[in-house]
Motif scaffolding. Structure first.
Motif, PDB file in Angstrom:
ATOM      1  N   ALA A   1      53.985  34.893  25.597  1.00 18.66           N
ATOM      2  CA  ALA A   1      54.163  35.913  26.634  1.00 18.66           C
ATOM      3  C   ALA A   1      55.642  36.190  26.857  1.00 18.66           C
ATOM      4  CB  ALA A   1      53.493  35.472  27.931  1.00 18.66           C
ATOM      5  N   PRO A   2      56.328  36.820  25.889  1.00 18.84           N
ATOM      6  CA  PRO A   2      57.746  37.103  26.045  1.00 18.84           C
ATOM      7  C   PRO A   2      58.044  38.310  26.917  1.00 18.84           C
ATOM      8  CG  PRO A   2      56.986  37.961  23.949  1.00 18.84           C
ATOM      9  CD  PRO A   2      55.819  37.255  24.572  1.00 18.84           C
TER      10      PRO A   2
ATOM     11  N   VAL B   1      48.925  42.278  37.512  1.00 18.94           N
ATOM     12  CA  VAL B   1      48.473  43.404  36.678  1.00 18.94           C
ATOM     13  C   VAL B   1      47.249  43.017  35.858  1.00 18.94           C
ATOM     14  CG1 VAL B   1      49.115  44.995  34.835  1.00 18.94           C
ATOM     15  CG2 VAL B   1      50.788  44.391  36.592  1.00 18.94           C
ATOM     16  N   GLY B   2      47.294  41.859  35.225  1.00 18.00           N
ATOM     17  CA  GLY B   2      46.164  41.428  34.418  1.00 18.00           C
ATOM     18  C   GLY B   2      44.941  41.121  35.249  1.00 18.00           C
ATOM     19  N   ARG B   3      45.127  40.452  36.373  1.00 11.75           N
ATOM     20  CA  ARG B   3      44.001  40.078  37.228  1.00 11.75           C
ATOM     21  C   ARG B   3      43.271  41.290  37.796  1.00 11.75           C
ATOM     22  NH1 ARG B   3      45.852  35.206  41.302  1.00 11.75           N
ATOM     23  NH2 ARG B   3      45.710  33.447  39.817  1.00 11.75           N
TER      24      ARG B   3
ATOM     25  N   VAL C   1      39.433  32.323  37.182  1.00 21.39           N
ATOM     26  CA  VAL C   1      40.794  31.805  37.176  1.00 21.39           C
ATOM     27  C   VAL C   1      40.855  30.383  37.714  1.00 21.39           C
ATOM     28  CG1 VAL C   1      43.079  32.094  38.178  1.00 21.39           C
ATOM     29  CG2 VAL C   1      41.831  34.089  37.355  1.00 21.39           C
ATOM     30  N   THR C   2      40.102  30.119  38.784  1.00 26.68           N
ATOM     31  CA  THR C   2      40.241  28.831  39.455  1.00 26.68           C
ATOM     32  C   THR C   2      39.301  27.758  38.950  1.00 26.68           C
ATOM     33  OG1 THR C   2      38.653  29.518  41.161  1.00 26.68           O
ATOM     34  CG2 THR C   2      40.989  29.972  41.558  1.00 26.68           C
ATOM     35  N   ALA C   3      38.162  28.170  38.324  1.00 24.66           N
ATOM     36  CA  ALA C   3      37.185  27.164  37.916  1.00 24.66           C
ATOM     37  C   ALA C   3      36.656  27.447  36.523  1.00 24.66           C
ATOM     38  CB  ALA C   3      36.015  27.143  38.921  1.00 24.66           C
TER      39      ALA C   3
ATOM     40  N   LEU D   1      47.355  37.269  28.900  1.00 26.91           N
ATOM     41  CA  LEU D   1      47.032  35.882  29.232  1.00 26.91           C
ATOM     42  C   LEU D   1      46.288  35.753  30.558  1.00 26.91           C
ATOM     43  CD1 LEU D   1      50.198  33.828  28.186  1.00 26.91           C
ATOM     44  CD2 LEU D   1      47.909  33.704  27.195  1.00 26.91           C
ATOM     45  N   THR D   2      46.431  36.724  31.431  1.00 29.37           N
ATOM     46  CA  THR D   2      45.840  36.608  32.770  1.00 29.37           C
ATOM     47  C   THR D   2      44.602  37.482  32.965  1.00 29.37           C
ATOM     48  OG1 THR D   2      47.377  38.303  33.591  1.00 29.37           O
ATOM     49  CG2 THR D   2      48.023  36.002  33.865  1.00 29.37           C
ATOM     50  N   ALA D   3      44.358  38.425  32.070  1.00 26.60           N
ATOM     51  CA  ALA D   3      43.208  39.320  32.214  1.00 26.60           C
ATOM     52  C   ALA D   3      41.906  38.566  31.978  1.00 26.60           C
ATOM     53  CB  ALA D   3      43.321  40.488  31.235  1.00 26.60           C
ATOM     54  N   THR D   4      40.928  38.783  32.840  1.00 32.07           N
ATOM     55  CA  THR D   4      39.594  38.194  32.668  1.00 32.07           C
ATOM     56  C   THR D   4      38.558  39.264  32.367  1.00 32.07           C
ATOM     57  OG1 THR D   4      39.180  38.300  35.049  1.00 32.07           O
ATOM     58  CG2 THR D   4      40.138  36.272  34.195  1.00 32.07           C
TER      59      THR D   4
END
Length: 428
Positions: A96-97, A71-73, A185-187, A105-108
């Protein structure tokens, strides 16, 4: 655009249903991610009916598609409204409960938080520190409104109106640079890995001065000569510049809206005070955007006491004089070799007449003032001033084709900031 609308557990959650409607009516796909507490105020059926999508709150739902990361990505924009004091604290701490915490935390993409809480909570040192930390990380935290809260309480902490939140969100989205989510995300960069906040965007590392609102010229201790400017366009420009990575110095005259969160704010009242602030604040900057509505005239004499009405029914004669020309002075200062922003953008709030159109007057003003760009719009009692919609034309001193945009003030701000970024990148 794919938007995630996060909803915190506060009574103001009902307003987010109206915010959701604004997003979907603008043609965007919206996934609503409420916290479990938020569902105690507005139930999942409401969110599903308005968004046309299923609603989930738990990290362990849809595990087969790794939903807590997906969802965030996949989001182009994340907006959280209301953002409670507890939610701000958890976000600042990286907790992140629930699903919304994982999304954050995952959104860029650009993230916009609209706080809503009681005044004491908003003013608490912990909340202020959390807000400052989030802003340092590049999150847009909208300043809460002041007004009626839950029960009989009133003060700062009220959730801004949905239209204002949506305008701030659009400004953040429009000004955001193109991004490669997979690379992010990866670098991650070394500075990002170390936790250091790094400005990003087409104006990263640049300082922009923006003036806004209407100047007021005193007649006596009670009365003044002013104009109808609300400051909305200036605030939208500041938010777009901040989202583009700029350090923003905001000089605000009389306004009906709150100053932009994240900017260094200086307040002024008269045109002379505005001129003094511009010469001081813009001396070592990259861009000056003169969006303030300057009063062109002021009373030649300011009465020391309130001017009284007389029994004979007569009225006093008030002699007016010209106020300083702030835009022209800034250009002359630069031409004289003194320190001043190399890119200067003027605004022309015009009305047409029988002899010339709004754009005719705009072109003449651009040639007369000597700035690099001029943003022209037609104004009136029911146009632009205090309104959420506008129509602007950006004229360029080098003769290139004008830019035109009709829409929200946030959309107009995005066009102006994009043009400014291109001007800065081109250099002298």
């Amino acid at each position: 655009m794919e938007i995630v609308l996060g909803v915190g557990g506060g009574i103001a959650a009902y307003k987010s249903a109206l915010l959701l409607r604004l997003m979907t009516e603008a043609g965007h796909g919206v996934t609503v991610v409420p916290t479990p507490s938020a569902l105690k105020f507005v139930g999942a059926p409401t969110w599903e009916a308005l968004s046309g999508r299923p609603v989930r709150t738990d990290t362990f739902e849809a595990v087969d598609v790794v939903n807590h990361v997906r969802v965030g990505r996949s989001a182009d924009l994340v907006v959280v409204a209301p953002a409670t004091a507890d939610l701000l604290a958890r976000t600042a701490a990286g907790l992140a409960p629930d699903l919304l915490g994982n999304v954050l935390l995952t959104a860029t993409c650009p993230v916009v938080l609209a706080p809503a809480m009681h005044t004491e909570m908003w003013h608490h040192p912990a909340t202020r520190a959390n807000t400052a930390l989030l802003r340092e990380r590049g999150v847009t935290v909208v300043e809460p409104a002041s007004g009626r809260l839950t029960g009989r309480d009133s003060g700062p902490g009220r959730l801004p109106e949905p239209e204002d939140i949506w305008a701030a969100a659009q400004a953040a989205a429009i000004a955001a640079p193109a991004r490669d989510r997979e690379a992010a995300v990866t670098a991650p960069s070394a500075s990002a890995a170390s936790g250091e906040s790094v400005p990003h965007g087409p104006l990263a590392g640049r300082t922009v001065v923006i003036t806004a609102g209407g100047t007021r010229e005193p007649l006596d201790p009670v009365r003044y000569l002013g104009n109808r400017s609300s400051g909305k366009q200036g605030v939208a420009l500041a938010e777009a510049a901040l989202a583009a990575g700029a350090c923003v110095r905001f000089i605000g005259a009389a306004m009906s809206v709150a100053p932009p969160a994240g900017a260094d704010v200086t307040r002024v009242e008269s045109t002379q005070e505005l001129l003094d602030a511009v010469l001081s604040q813009a001396a070592d900057t990259d861009v000056l955007i003169m969006a303030a509505a300057v009063a062109d005239f002021r009373p030649a004499q300011v009465a020391e006491a309130k001017i009284k009405k007389t029994d004979d029914g007569g009225a006093p004669t008030i002699v007016l004089e010209r106020t300083p020309d702030v835009l022209a002075t800034a250009v002359r200062t630069r031409a004289a070799g003194e320190s001043m922003a190399p890119v200067i953008v003027g605004f022309a709030a015009e009305t047409g007449d029988a002899t010339s159109s709004v754009l005719d007057y705009g072109r003449a003003k651009l040639a007369r003032k000597g700035c690099e760009m001029l943003v022209v719009n037609e104004v009136g009692t029911d146009k632009v001033f205090g309104q959420d919609l506008t129509e602007v034309t950006v004229l360029f001193a080098d003769g290139r084709a004008p830019l035109h945009r009709a829409g929200t003030k946030a959309e107009a701000a995005g066009v102006v900031i994009e043009a400014v970024a291109a001007e800065v990148a081109a250099g002298p």
